[in-house]
Design an enzyme around this catalytic site. Sequence first.
Site, PDB file in Angstrom:
ATOM      1  CB  VAL A  57      -1.019   0.036   1.173  1.00  0.00           C
ATOM      2  CG1 VAL A  57      -2.075  -1.038   0.987  1.00  0.00           C
ATOM      3  CG2 VAL A  57      -0.337  -0.065   2.526  1.00  0.00           C
ATOM      4  CE1 TYR A 145       3.701  -1.159  14.544  1.00  0.00           C
ATOM      5  CE2 TYR A 145       3.604  -0.823  16.910  1.00  0.00           C
ATOM      6  CZ  TYR A 145       3.049  -1.318  15.749  1.00  0.00           C
ATOM      7  OH  TYR A 145       1.818  -1.955  15.796  1.00  0.00           O
ATOM      8  CE  LYS A 149       0.634   0.836  13.502  1.00  0.00           C
ATOM      9  NZ  LYS A 149      -0.483   0.508  12.592  1.00  0.00           N
ATOM     10  CB  THR A 175      -3.650  -8.839  20.172  1.00  0.00           C
ATOM     11  OG1 THR A 175      -4.279  -7.612  20.574  1.00  0.00           O
ATOM     12  CG2 THR A 175      -4.708  -9.802  19.682  1.00  0.00           C
ATOM     13  NE  ARG A 186       3.859  -9.797  17.524  1.00  0.00           N
ATOM     14  CZ  ARG A 186       2.963  -9.322  16.663  1.00  0.00           C
ATOM     15  NH1 ARG A 186       2.287  -8.231  16.946  1.00  0.00           N
ATOM     16  NH2 ARG A 186       2.731  -9.941  15.516  1.00  0.00           N
TER      17      ARG A 186
HETATM   18  N1  UDP Z   1       9.969 -10.621  26.210  1.00  0.00           N
HETATM   19  C1  UDP Z   1      10.667 -11.561  26.950  1.00  0.00           C
HETATM   20  N2  UDP Z   1      11.199 -12.641  26.295  1.00  0.00           N
HETATM   21  C2  UDP Z   1      11.057 -12.835  24.952  1.00  0.00           C
HETATM   22  C3  UDP Z   1      10.332 -11.874  24.201  1.00  0.00           C
HETATM   23  C4  UDP Z   1       9.810 -10.771  24.875  1.00  0.00           C
HETATM   24  O1  UDP Z   1      10.805 -11.438  28.192  1.00  0.00           O
HETATM   25  O2  UDP Z   1      11.559 -13.842  24.436  1.00  0.00           O
HETATM   26  C5  UDP Z   1       9.379  -9.458  26.921  1.00  0.00           C
HETATM   27  C6  UDP Z   1       9.756  -8.132  26.311  1.00  0.00           C
HETATM   28  O3  UDP Z   1      10.983  -7.666  26.860  1.00  0.00           O
HETATM   29  C7  UDP Z   1       8.572  -7.265  26.699  1.00  0.00           C
HETATM   30  C8  UDP Z   1       7.410  -8.240  26.767  1.00  0.00           C
HETATM   31  O4  UDP Z   1       7.984  -9.536  26.806  1.00  0.00           O
HETATM   32  O5  UDP Z   1       8.774  -6.704  27.988  1.00  0.00           O
HETATM   33  C9  UDP Z   1       6.472  -8.141  25.571  1.00  0.00           C
HETATM   34  O6  UDP Z   1       7.226  -8.235  24.400  1.00  0.00           O
HETATM   35  P1  UDP Z   1       6.548  -8.416  22.980  1.00  0.00           P
HETATM   36  O7  UDP Z   1       7.637  -8.542  21.964  1.00  0.00           O
HETATM   37  O8  UDP Z   1       5.555  -9.520  22.985  1.00  0.00           O
HETATM   38  O9  UDP Z   1       5.712  -7.094  22.704  1.00  0.00           O
HETATM   39  P2  UDP Z   1       5.821  -5.549  23.138  1.00  0.00           P
HETATM   40  O10 UDP Z   1       4.767  -5.375  24.165  1.00  0.00           O
HETATM   41  O11 UDP Z   1       7.174  -5.251  23.686  1.00  0.00           O
HETATM   42  O12 UDP Z   1       5.565  -4.811  21.883  1.00  0.00           O
END
Ligand code: UDP
Length: 315
Positions: A57, A145, A149, A175, A186
């Site tokens: 897009v 990001y 946004k 989510t 994630r």
């Molecule tokens: N996190 C973690 N171990 C992993 C991946 C992520 O402890 O293998 C932690 C990361 O540091 C963050 C939280 O989990 O504090 C959520 O990370 P995520 O990438 O899911 O999304 P965010 O909320 O940061 O966009």
Amino acid sequence: MRALVAGGGGFIGSHLVDLLLGRGDEVVAIDSFVTGRRSNLSSAIGRTGFHLVEHDVTDPIPDLGDFDAVLNLASPASPDDFARFPLEILLVGSTGTRRLLDLAGDRGSRFLQASTSEVYGDPLSHPQGEDYLGNVDPVGLRSCYDEAKRFGEAMVSAHRRVLGTDTTIARIFNTYGERMAPADGRVVATFIEQALRGEPLSVYGSGNQTRSFCYVSDQVSGLVALLDSDVSGPVNIGNPTEITMRGLAETIIDLTDSVSTVATVPLPPEREGDPSRRCPDISLARAVLGWEPVVGLRDGLLVMIDHFRSVELSG
Ligand code: UDP
């Protein structure tokens, strides 16, 4: 209704496609497949009323007819992607959003912008209500990001003010659910994958940082409630049950009956700026949409674990 879903091959986008098709809408999904996956659309492909267009897009959008609704879910969204695709993220959040907004304005469509809790940055106010203005580092690794946004929200607001486009903004909080790629980066997908393999769960830093996880069916029902309303937003869409990352790791080990342990590892450099707490205040969504999440964390995790198991078994 005829709807255009940009990012329809993504994790949330593809669930949105299924929900709209399920209620009888005609859906055109656009995806560049930079991070989206064709397999996410396997239940939609071939279904009456579904059309898939492989297109980025950020390039001029071909004439795809008239739409009652344009939903913008096009963007890489995992923090791992912030290091991999920063320029693509900035471009899709700016040029991509502009192109989709112009299309909606020209066709008289309602426009839904998928924004994010990342607009609050590393929040100094807790839980985060829509009136909190955020604490964002404009040059840090997450800035591609967060600022794309934030720019998107500004662009949507200007389009509405100047051109009268019928717009709304959803601020999506963390989510989870099936169709998150196991290698997504994630946390929920990563921990489930590690637990199923019997590997240590990689809790970053102290593990005391919190997130509040919304199951994907709740997320998309909130987005559609917002789309169907006349609310312009922004509106937080998420689940306000907050948990530490150490607590999440322990819960996933328990639910998978895994032999895995919890390993504390230093925060990787590409995770610089990791928000320490995040929890949505969803009073506005409750009041104006009559919406709230209904799937508890343990129930949602069990479904996702089953799904990851079946994907691994099938190869
Ligand atoms: N996190 C973690 N171990 C992993 C991946 C992520 O402890 O293998 C932690 C990361 O540091 C963050 C939280 O989990 O504090 C959520 O990370 P995520 O990438 O899911 O999304 P965010 O909320 O940061 O966009």
